[in-house]
Design an enzyme around this catalytic site. Sequence first.
Site, PDB file in Angstrom:
ATOM      1  N   HIS A   1       0.828  -1.205   0.000  1.00 25.87           N
ATOM      2  CA  HIS A   1       0.000   0.000   0.000  1.00 25.87           C
ATOM      3  C   HIS A   1       0.866   1.260   0.000  1.00 25.87           C
ATOM      4  CE1 HIS A   1      -2.418   3.047   2.363  1.00 25.87           C
ATOM      5  NE2 HIS A   1      -3.159   2.865   1.294  1.00 25.87           N
TER       6      HIS A   1
ATOM      7  N   GLU B   1       2.245   1.839  -3.423  1.00 27.48           N
ATOM      8  CA  GLU B   1       1.187   2.386  -4.286  1.00 27.48           C
ATOM      9  C   GLU B   1       1.124   3.903  -4.151  1.00 27.48           C
ATOM     10  OE1 GLU B   1      -3.030   3.747  -3.732  1.00 27.48           O
ATOM     11  OE2 GLU B   1      -2.947   1.651  -3.070  1.00 27.48           O
TER      12      GLU B   1
END
Length: 430
Positions: free
Chosen positions: A47, A50
């Site tokens: 995450h 990202e």
Amino acid sequence: MSIQKTVLDNGITVITEQMESVRSVALGIWFKVGSRDELAHEAGLSHFIEHMMFKGTPSYDARSLSEAFDRLGAQQNAFTSKESTCYFASFIDESLPEVFALLSDMVCNSNFDEDACALEREVVIEEIARSEDDPEDQVVELFYRGLWPQHTIGLPIGGTRESVATFDQSASFAFRDKHYTSTNCVVAAAGNLEHEQLVELALKHLDALPDSADGAGRTAPQLISASKRTIHYKDTEQAHLMIGTTTLAADDERRFALSLFNTAFGGTMSSRLFQEIREKQGLVYAVYSRPHLYQGRSAYTIYAGTRPDNANKVRELIALEFDKVAREGISPGEIDLARQATKGSLALSLESTSKRMLRLGDAVLNNMEPLTFDIALQRLDAVTAEDIAALETELANAPMLTAVVGPFKDDSSDGDSGNNNDSNKELELA
């Protein structure tokens, strides 16, 4: 409309669905990496990366990258799940080469600047804090930790404050080199485009992805072996309940029967759960069920939010509905209603190029052939009452986990959570 798929020599899969009636394209560059693929010290790193992919490359800083997408009329974003990470954009068809080049530059060349890492660590920690303030988010995380305590798929996608605080440029480069490989990459697109053009763009712009041999694969999360409960104290006006169990894998052919069962049981406003608990009893504002499909093994859950004094009653009503479907089954009329509702929902979702792109990428990453709309309808029509009855029995007889966030004594507190437990209510859940 046609679906075409090409696997390049380096392992990248390119899949497209042509929609000649539109002038837009939805493009996604996917990687088979999510929170279930992280080591303990990497929790939340998928995450975090990202986020960092939008912070600059040798060709663009963060602002100029955003401006480049805007000049092309593109709406860009990304998401991380337990099993994948996707970078995507929607735009006018004539901008495909330029948008592909921008997304490719991000995933191949992001520089993970140390100063940007330091700032983004704080942003992600704020995101975690926001989720912790939301009891509906909290009960989801509590449920997964309780369902799969020994498997990484049970951990939060965003990681923890402690793990995120350690992420830096070195960790980001190492994780990208390990997981952002050609064999882990899927390029999916839907809209007004030519498949051959996308293949050429992938060959041109994604050649920097390292090659990798297939790894050992993912281990399936374990079955839940016994009914149990887990409670987290939170001083809220509502109790938030999530009740569920383990079920079939994402690529199981019975998923079409599961979809119809879910629609009838708790997936719509005409479903059993909604009608009984909200419409007849008035005990909730929100109650719904849904399958969460993953590789190896999935979860089936029911969520309800209710005043704390009603929590035990709502739990009992959910258990009664499970008991009813085990004894009586879903009626032919309910099955027909669920079949038509599911078809309608599928048809409406496929009006969107983005939804079609998401279906393509998700199918390939789950090792399934993507289905056209007509074939999907055939699969739904082929589901029999016996297929659904078998799933009803399986789900109704499975051990259940009940996760609760609300003003109740914390199971882990042994009577003292530091939250004025003397005034907490006891939760008498079976």
